[in-house]
Design an enzyme around this catalytic site. Sequence first.
Site, mmCIF file in Angstrom:
data_model
loop_
_atom_site.group_PDB
_atom_site.id
_atom_site.type_symbol
_atom_site.label_atom_id
_atom_site.label_comp_id
_atom_site.label_asym_id
_atom_site.label_seq_id
_atom_site.Cartn_x
_atom_site.Cartn_y
_atom_site.Cartn_z
ATOM 1 N N GLY A 71 -21.711 49.407 5.958
ATOM 2 C CA GLY A 71 -20.850 49.085 7.084
ATOM 3 C C GLY A 71 -21.622 48.687 8.324
ATOM 4 O O GLY A 71 -21.117 47.964 9.183
ATOM 5 N N GLY A 101 -30.023 46.045 0.209
ATOM 6 C CA GLY A 101 -28.741 46.745 0.162
ATOM 7 C C GLY A 101 -27.888 46.353 1.345
ATOM 8 O O GLY A 101 -28.298 45.567 2.210
ATOM 9 N N ASP A 142 -25.464 62.996 9.898
ATOM 10 C CA ASP A 142 -25.096 62.184 8.731
ATOM 11 C C ASP A 142 -26.083 62.410 7.591
ATOM 12 O O ASP A 142 -26.575 61.460 6.974
ATOM 13 C CB ASP A 142 -25.039 60.702 9.105
ATOM 14 C CG ASP A 142 -24.160 59.901 8.136
ATOM 15 O OD1 ASP A 142 -23.371 60.521 7.394
ATOM 16 O OD2 ASP A 142 -24.260 58.664 8.136
#
Length: 588
Positions: A310, A307, A426
Site C-alpha cells: 500500500g 515487491g 507495526d
Amino acid sequence: MDLHSWLFIFILLHLSCFDSIQGQNTPYSNCPEEFQCGTSILGFPFYKPTQPDCGLCKVDCDTTPHPMIELEGVKYQVLERQNVFVTIKDPILETFLNEKSCRSFDRNLSLPISPIITYRVYPFLTLFKCNTSKKRFYEGFQSYNGCETFTLYYNHSSVSSTESRPVATSCSMIRVPMKTGFESKSNNSDLFDMLTADVSLGWTVSSKCNQCYSRGGRCLVDSNNKFLCSAGEKSKVAVFACIGISILLFCFRKKIFWSKYLRFWESKAEDHRNIEAFLNNYGPYSPKRYSYSDIRRMTDRFRNKLGQGGFGDVYRGSLCNGGQVAVKVLNELKGSGEDFINEVASISRTSHVNIVSLVGFCFEGRKRALVYEFMPNGSLEKFIYEERSDRVRQLDWPALYKIALGIARGLEYLHRGCNTRILHFDIKPHNILLDEDFCPKISDFGLAKLCVKKESIVSMLGARGTIGYIAPEIVCRNLGGVSHKSDVYSYGMMVLEMVGGRKNVDERVANTSEFYFPDWLYQRIELDEELQLIGIMNEEEKECARKMVIASLWCIQTSPSNRPSMTKVVEMLEGNLNTLQVPPTPYL
C-alpha cells in the site's frame, strides 16, 4: 467594462512585462570574480548563500571557526585554499577518529556525480566493509577486526583508487580520507593512525558549463541528469508573473471563485516546506539525500521489482560503489507526509545489528523514496508459513530461535537503547527482513512514534498497525495506555506464528479448539503436555520451542501492565527454561 477594453489592458500588460524581461541583467553579470570567505579567497564555482546564481557549490562564510560547504549531505569545514585545491575537514569524522570509534566508517567520503562539475579528492583509502559472521581471508588484504558488527579489509593498492571493487558481493565499499605519506609506508600501521578528517578537494568545471557561464547563463541538470543551460531565474520569474497576472485578470473577469484552489495550493506548499525544513534541520546524522535521477539510475530505471504494498513499490538497486540496496518508492503521501518523516526520523536515530540501515532518501517535489541496505533473503513471512514450504526452504528450530532472539534485542534497543525511545507499532513477519546469514532486521518505521520522555505513554488519534498484531489497548483504550508494551504484544503474536508455522487465527482448521492457536498452545502448556510442534528433533530444540511459547504467551497478556518489557523477554529467551513461570490465562 466590455471585451475590447479587457483585451487592450491584456496587451499592454504583456508588452510591459516582456519589456522589463529584456532589461533584466543576466544571472552572472553582478557576480564577483572572487570573494573573501574566512581566511581564504574563493571564487567560481563557489558562491555565497546570498548569491545563488553565482556558482555551483554553496559555501557559508559566516560559520565559525571555519566556513562550511556541503557535499552529498555531508558538511565540511573549509580550512584553506591552495591554487586549484581547497583543504576541507569533516568535524564529525575527526571526533570519531580521535575516539577510535567504529562510527568513523559510517562517514563515507562521497562526491556528487554531475555533468556540470567533477570533484576529486586526495588522498583517501578504500575500505571493504564486510559482515563479521562470514569468516574470510583475502590474499594481499589487511583486515581490521576491532568493530563488533563488521570487518574491514584494505590494502595500499586501493589508496585513492576510483576503480576499486568490493572483494565480495556481501561487502560494501567506503572511502575515508588518509594522511599524506602513508601511501608508501608499511602495511603494519594501525588503521586509525593512517586516517584523517582532512582532505584536499579539487574540481573541474565542464566545458559546456564554462561556455554557458561566459554567455551569462546558469548551469543546471534536468531530471535525467543531463546538462542544461538556463537563461536565468529572474527572466523566468518575470514571465510567470506576467502569465499569473493575466490568468488572475481573466478569472476575475469571468467571476470564478479561485480562492479555494489557491488555499489548497498553499496548504500543499506548506506541507512541502515543513518536510523540507525538517530534513534540512535534522542535524549532522541525517542520511544521504539523493535526487530522483539518482534513484532512477541506481534502480536501472526501476527494472527489478522486489515487491509492492500500500505504501508503494520496492526495487533492487546498486550504488556507485557496487553496494546493493533496496529502494522503496513511496506513493503520493497523505496529509503532511507524516509517514515519510517518521521513517527518516526514526531509523536515522538507530544503529543496531537487528535494525535495517537507511542508506538515504529522495525528496524532490512529489517524488519520495527511501534507500535501504539490501536484504538478500527478503522478509520473514516467506519462511514461516507451511503453505509456502514448497517454494522456499523452511527454517529449523535453532534458526527460528535465533531470529526470535534477534528481533527481541532489536526491539529492546528501540525501547531503551536510543536517546529517544522509538515505538514501532507495526511489528509483523512482513516487516522483519533477513540478511544472507538469516540475521533478522526490523524495518518499515512509517507508523513509528518518538518518545522524548522516559515514559512511553503516547497519544493517538486512531488505531495504527496490522490486524492480527494490534495490541488490544490501541483499539479499546480503557484497557490501558498505548506504550512500548503495544510493541511487546505484536512481538508475541508474531513469534507464536513462527512457532506454529501458521496464522494465529486459522479458519481452515477443522477442530474448533485449534481455531485460535495461542489458546490451544496455552492449554497444552498449562497441562504440561507435549506441544506437538512440527520439526522438533531433540531435547535442545524442544527447550527452544517451549521458551519461545512461554515468552510469547506472556507478551500477549491483555493488560499492558502484565506484559514484560523487551529486556525481560530477552532474559526469558536466554535463561533457563526451568525458571520460567506459566503466564496467567489471557483474556482473549
